[in-house]
Design an enzyme around this catalytic site. Structure first.
Site, PDB file in Angstrom:
ATOM      1  CE1 TYR A 124      -3.099  -2.947   0.174  1.00  0.00           C
ATOM      2  CE2 TYR A 124      -3.702  -2.321   2.392  1.00  0.00           C
ATOM      3  CZ  TYR A 124      -3.865  -3.133   1.292  1.00  0.00           C
ATOM      4  OH  TYR A 124      -4.807  -4.140   1.328  1.00  0.00           O
ATOM      5  CE  LYS A 169       4.741 -17.499  -0.075  1.00  0.00           C
ATOM      6  NZ  LYS A 169       4.527 -18.893   0.334  1.00  0.00           N
ATOM      7  CG  ASP A 200       1.801 -19.826   2.043  1.00  0.00           C
ATOM      8  OD1 ASP A 200       2.515 -19.688   3.052  1.00  0.00           O
ATOM      9  OD2 ASP A 200       2.245 -20.254   0.959  1.00  0.00           O
ATOM     10  CG  ASP A 224      -6.540  -4.869   4.343  1.00  0.00           C
ATOM     11  OD1 ASP A 224      -7.527  -4.995   5.081  1.00  0.00           O
ATOM     12  OD2 ASP A 224      -6.568  -4.232   3.281  1.00  0.00           O
ATOM     13  CG  ASP A 228     -10.901  -7.421   6.180  1.00  0.00           C
ATOM     14  OD1 ASP A 228     -10.711  -6.772   7.226  1.00  0.00           O
ATOM     15  OD2 ASP A 228     -11.210  -6.895   5.100  1.00  0.00           O
TER      16      ASP A 228
END
Length: 333
Positions: A124, A169, A200, A224, A228
């Site tokens: 972002y 990651k 993951d 993020d 969620d």
């Protein structure tokens, strides 16, 4: 306290008034400053957020924020990204814990973890090139950004169980190696017990055994998505509050978006906004008042006073009013 109140778009115009009703019931000395931001303002004026708006926000101690609609228009200046960067609110804090009388996807409810998300860089970063045949976004990971979010997470972990999980990651995205190394060193320097997991496999572990985690630190996009996703554990996004914290400013908002499909129907769940108010009160040092707000939310849920997303028959304003009435009675007792 000088509080900027931003309803924003969609259901933000319904859940924030409910939270403000609860705030008013506490009887605290608060100067509320309404600020219009978002897609509706952009449609009317061509600007979703202006330099004058930023200046107004900086004049306030903190911000209570509803939701904004972000269209896929390259000319649209993201309200949230702009505020986070301009006010340098680098830490996004999202507590995940079950509430009474609300079912999640698991039978077990003995979990209580916090996702600490870096808030100003990563995917972002806002550094993008949009073209006809190729579009790119630059993922930015800095030592400064990694260290301050890791230090924040370690400080939080020390106040809880002294356990930290670093999510990354780095086996594929080599920029994550810097984030991982800095986070590990911060944990070592502060004496926090840590482990790291690839995002993951971590996503699977978090959704199947959330009781194994306490404080989780990760980069912007991963945080993020994971927070969620965690809404499924507690019964929905309408129950998840969040805080954006910087050295000087703080910003509190429900995790859910503007939900245009239900906006204007008075059925949006106001609990995430009210719990965001609770986080705001804690940040400001009003601990007793924050505890009363939490009690009031739990009382409403135990009585079945909830919106249709939780199987209830009550409106947004009715739920907010019920919680505010409980708060008022506790304050007057």
């Amino acid at each position: 306290m000088k509080l900027a109140v931003v309803e924003g778009d969609g259901v933000g115009k319904e859940v924030i008034p409910a939270a403000i009703e609860v705030l008013d019931a506490l009887g605290l000395e608060v100067e509320k400053v309404p600020v219009e931001l978002g897609y509706g303002k952009w449609e009317r004026t061509g600007s979703a957020i202006t330099d004058e708006d930023i200046a107004t926000l900086k004049e306030c101690d903190c911000i209570l924020f509803g939701a904004v609609t972000t269209p896929p228009d390259p000319n649209y200046r993201s309200v949230l990204l702009t505020i986070r960067k301009e006010l340098d609110m680098y830490a996004n804090i999202r507590p995940i814990r079950p509430l009474p009388s609300v079912k999640g996807i698991l039978e077990r409810k003995d979990f209580n973890f916090i996702i600490v998300r870096e808030n100003t860089e990563g995917m972002y970063s806002g550094i993008e090139e949009i073209g006809t045949d190729i579009s790119t976004t630059k993922r930015v990971i800095t030592r400064k950004g990694s260290k301050r979010i890791a230090d924040y997470a370690c400080k939080l972990a020390k106040s809880r169980t002294n356990k930290l999980t670093i999510v990354h990651k780095s086996n594929v995205m080599k920029s994550d190696k810097l984030f991982l190394d800095v986070s590990r060193q911060s944990a070592i320097d502060t004496g926090v017990v840590y482990r790291d997991e690839l995002v993951d496999s971590f996503a699977y572990n978090l959704i199947t055994s959330p009781w194994n985690y306490d404080v989780i630190v990760t980069t912007n996009l991963f945080g993020d998505i994971l927070s969620d996703m965690s809404g499924a554990l507690v019964g929905g996004l309408g129950l998840l509050p969040s805080a954006n914290i910087g050295e000087k400013y703080a910003f509190f908002e429900p995790v859910h978006g503007s939900a245009p499909d239900i906006a204007g129907r008075n059925i949006a769940n106001p609990i995430a906004a009210i719990l965001s108010l609770k986080m705001l009160l804690e940040w400001h040092g009003d601990i007793a008042e924050a505890t009363i707000v939490e009690e009031a939310v739990e009382s409403a849920l135990n009585l079945g006073i909830c919106t249709p997303d939780l199987g209830g028959k009550y409106t947004t304003s009715q739920v907010g009013n019920s919680i505010a009435e409980y708060v008022k009675k506790r304050i007057e007792a």
